[in-house]
Motif scaffolding. Structure first.
Motif, PDB file in Angstrom:
ATOM      1  N   UNK A 146       0.827  -1.203   0.000  1.00  0.00           N
ATOM      2  CA  UNK A 146       0.000   0.000   0.000  1.00  0.00           C
ATOM      3  C   UNK A 146       0.864   1.258   0.000  1.00  0.00           C
ATOM      4  N   UNK A 147       1.994   1.230   0.725  1.00  0.00           N
ATOM      5  CA  UNK A 147       2.891   2.384   0.726  1.00  0.00           C
ATOM      6  C   UNK A 147       3.377   2.718  -0.687  1.00  0.00           C
ATOM      7  N   UNK A 148       3.576   1.678  -1.478  1.00  0.00           N
ATOM      8  CA  UNK A 148       4.046   1.871  -2.851  1.00  0.00           C
ATOM      9  C   UNK A 148       2.920   2.227  -3.820  1.00  0.00           C
ATOM     10  N   UNK A 149       1.671   1.994  -3.394  1.00  0.00           N
ATOM     11  CA  UNK A 149       0.526   2.191  -4.274  1.00  0.00           C
ATOM     12  C   UNK A 149      -0.587   2.960  -3.558  1.00  0.00           C
ATOM     13  N   UNK A 150      -0.292   4.178  -3.087  1.00  0.00           N
ATOM     14  CA  UNK A 150      -1.274   4.902  -2.277  1.00  0.00           C
ATOM     15  C   UNK A 150      -2.557   5.241  -3.025  1.00  0.00           C
ATOM     16  N   UNK A 151      -2.470   5.554  -4.314  1.00  0.00           N
ATOM     17  CA  UNK A 151      -3.677   5.935  -5.060  1.00  0.00           C
ATOM     18  C   UNK A 151      -4.621   4.742  -5.202  1.00  0.00           C
ATOM     19  N   UNK A 152      -4.067   3.577  -5.540  1.00  0.00           N
ATOM     20  CA  UNK A 152      -4.898   2.378  -5.648  1.00  0.00           C
ATOM     21  C   UNK A 152      -5.521   2.027  -4.308  1.00  0.00           C
ATOM     22  N   UNK A 153      -4.737   2.172  -3.231  1.00  0.00           N
ATOM     23  CA  UNK A 153      -5.249   1.847  -1.896  1.00  0.00           C
ATOM     24  C   UNK A 153      -6.364   2.786  -1.484  1.00  0.00           C
ATOM     25  N   UNK A 154      -6.229   4.073  -1.796  1.00  0.00           N
ATOM     26  CA  UNK A 154      -7.273   5.035  -1.450  1.00  0.00           C
ATOM     27  C   UNK A 154      -8.567   4.726  -2.195  1.00  0.00           C
ATOM     28  N   UNK A 155      -8.453   4.288  -3.439  1.00  0.00           N
ATOM     29  CA  UNK A 155      -9.656   3.954  -4.198  1.00  0.00           C
ATOM     30  C   UNK A 155     -10.394   2.776  -3.565  1.00  0.00           C
ATOM     31  N   UNK A 156      -9.667   1.743  -3.163  1.00  0.00           N
ATOM     32  CA  UNK A 156     -10.309   0.574  -2.568  1.00  0.00           C
ATOM     33  C   UNK A 156     -10.769   0.863  -1.147  1.00  0.00           C
ATOM     34  N   UNK A 157      -9.874   1.382  -0.315  1.00  0.00           N
ATOM     35  CA  UNK A 157     -10.153   1.501   1.119  1.00  0.00           C
ATOM     36  C   UNK A 157     -11.014   2.693   1.484  1.00  0.00           C
ATOM     37  N   UNK A 158     -10.957   3.756   0.682  1.00  0.00           N
ATOM     38  CA  UNK A 158     -11.747   4.954   0.986  1.00  0.00           C
ATOM     39  C   UNK A 158     -12.975   5.038   0.086  1.00  0.00           C
ATOM     40  N   UNK A 159     -12.756   5.102  -1.232  1.00  0.00           N
ATOM     41  CA  UNK A 159     -13.894   5.152  -2.150  1.00  0.00           C
ATOM     42  C   UNK A 159     -14.747   3.894  -2.040  1.00  0.00           C
ATOM     43  N   UNK A 160     -14.107   2.730  -1.959  1.00  0.00           N
ATOM     44  CA  UNK A 160     -14.848   1.480  -1.847  1.00  0.00           C
ATOM     45  C   UNK A 160     -15.743   1.451  -0.617  1.00  0.00           C
ATOM     46  N   UNK A 161     -15.180   1.865   0.524  1.00  0.00           N
ATOM     47  CA  UNK A 161     -15.986   1.911   1.749  1.00  0.00           C
ATOM     48  C   UNK A 161     -17.135   2.901   1.607  1.00  0.00           C
ATOM     49  N   UNK A 162     -16.856   4.057   1.034  1.00  0.00           N
ATOM     50  CA  UNK A 162     -17.898   5.070   0.847  1.00  0.00           C
ATOM     51  C   UNK A 162     -19.031   4.533  -0.027  1.00  0.00           C
ATOM     52  N   UNK A 163     -18.680   3.863  -1.108  1.00  0.00           N
ATOM     53  CA  UNK A 163     -19.706   3.301  -1.990  1.00  0.00           C
ATOM     54  C   UNK A 163     -20.603   2.311  -1.251  1.00  0.00           C
ATOM     55  N   UNK A 164     -19.988   1.422  -0.482  1.00  0.00           N
ATOM     56  CA  UNK A 164     -20.761   0.416   0.262  1.00  0.00           C
ATOM     57  C   UNK A 164     -21.626   1.088   1.322  1.00  0.00           C
ATOM     58  N   UNK A 165     -21.065   2.036   2.051  1.00  0.00           N
ATOM     59  CA  UNK A 165     -21.823   2.701   3.117  1.00  0.00           C
ATOM     60  C   UNK A 165     -22.978   3.527   2.549  1.00  0.00           C
ATOM     61  N   UNK A 166     -22.720   4.214   1.442  1.00  0.00           N
ATOM     62  CA  UNK A 166     -23.778   5.016   0.816  1.00  0.00           C
ATOM     63  C   UNK A 166     -24.907   4.132   0.303  1.00  0.00           C
TER      64      UNK A 166
END
Length: 362
Positions: A99-119
């Motif tokens: 994740x340290x090497x791939x912060x943009x991909x991680x943010x999409x899964x861990x932040x956007x992904x969570x937001x999509x599910x919660x919404x």
């Protein structure tokens, strides 16, 4: 009771093919759900858990779904079709150095992904949403931990902002036997004759078995369902993982369990902490007070949160920078929301260099 929360209900588990997700599915299947929706973006992992549960006699209630939580339309379509009343969100990128090497991909899964599910859960009337978090979200030194803290903040803000859907965050440490655990690595190294590699002689972690973690996650979620005093306040459940264990001690015990002698038959060598790693993990923030729940193994952390109207535009910044591949701007946006996050400059620099190299090559 946990059974009362699950029996006869439509239950959705994201990340159903992962270590925690699959164990949640095993335990949920035995509690009599009307349907159990297995959502994962990996075909083989999804096939594996669906096949296992079918062979165990639960095939009639299973609904396997190949879903990428980053795709909002797909997530909304899944919720519209299945109308789950209980949602357990376990899908995430969790491997700290990757994740340290791939912060943009991680943010999409861990932040956007969570937001999509919660919404989607809010829009389509889920009764309870359980977010699987981590001790690495506390005073995060890794970008993975920071993204999980962002998802915690969004779950907390939604829980306070509306009344129809309860959001339960459950935070715990390392799971023995998981795909990211040191235990499988040590087993391979011992089998190959060593050495067993440990990052630092003083590094220590909290550990729990997969079965115990999943059982306590479901117990915490059922507490939220039963006790109105714990509802609508954005609090976080923390699993009591006992005392932390030194990783070098774990290595020594595993060598001995194989009938060998540490440092004689199998050597132990020390490398160094990898980007984003801490010597000691914490299970709650200094501003959080731990409270008893009356249930063994489950504690409650008092909330530190951001109100939803303030959080949403900042979340949008995080997602926009992640989509555009701007790692430096992304980290700055994350810092605004999680000021205690201490980024590892080496990991971030490597990610930026990789992005630049890709752009030049294209």
């Amino acid at each position: 009771m946990t059974r009362q929360m699950i029996e006869g209900e439509s239950v959705l588990v994201t990340g159903a093919g992962g270590t925690i997700g699959s164990e949640l599915c095993r335990q949920i299947a035995r509690l009599g759900p009307r349907q159990l929706i297995l959502a994962d973006n990996g075909e083989f992992n999804l096939y594996s858990i669906e096949r296992e549960l079918t062979e165990d006699g639960f095939g009639e209630v299973l609904v396997p779904q190949l879903v990428d939580v980053c795709q909002r339309d797909h997530v909304m379509g899944l919720f519209k079709a299945s109308k789950p009343s209980v949602v357990l969100h376990a899908a995430a990128l969790k491997h700290v150095p990757i994740v340290e090497m791939n912060p943009c991909a991680a943010a999409l899964v861990n932040v956007l992904g969570a937001k999509n599910v919660f919404d989607a859960a809010t829009e389509f009337g889920a009764r309870t949403v359980v977010f699987i978090s981590t001790d690495k979200a506390v005073n995060p030194s890794s970008f993975m931990g920071a993204t999980k803290r962002l998802a915690e903040l969004y779950a907390q803000a939604l829980d306070v902002a509306q009344t129809d859907t309860r959001f339960v965050t459950v935070r715990f440490g390392n799971v023995l036997g998981s795909t990211g655990s040191v235990a499988p690595l040590f087993i391979r190294q011992i089998k190959n004759g060593g050495p067993v590699t440990v990052t630092h002689p003083d590094v220590q972690r909290y550990f729990m078995t997969t079965q115990e973690a999943a059982k306590l996650v479901l117990k915490a979620a059922s507490l939220e369902s039963e006790n109105g005093v714990l509802s609508n306040d954005g609090r976080i459940f923390v699993l009591d993982m006992g005392d932390p264990i030194k990783i070098v001690t774990l290595a020594e015990r595993m060598i001995e369990a194989a009938g060998l002698r540490p440092y004689k038959d199998i050597d132990i060598t020390f490398t160094k902490l990898r980007p984003g790693e801490k010597l000691f993990e914490e299970i709650f923030h200094s501003l959080e007070k731990l409270l008893e729940t009356g249930t063994d193994g489950v504690l409650l952390a008092s909330p530190t949160m951001i109100d939803l109207p303030l959080l949403v535009p900042r979340f949008s910044d995080v997602i926009r920078y992640a989509r555009s591949g701007k790692a430096d701007a992304l980290l700055e946006a994350v810092h605004h929301l999680v000021p205690e996050f201490k980024a590892d400059a080496a990991g971030v620099g490597a990610a930026e260099a990789a992005n630049d190299a890709i752009k030049k090559a294209v």
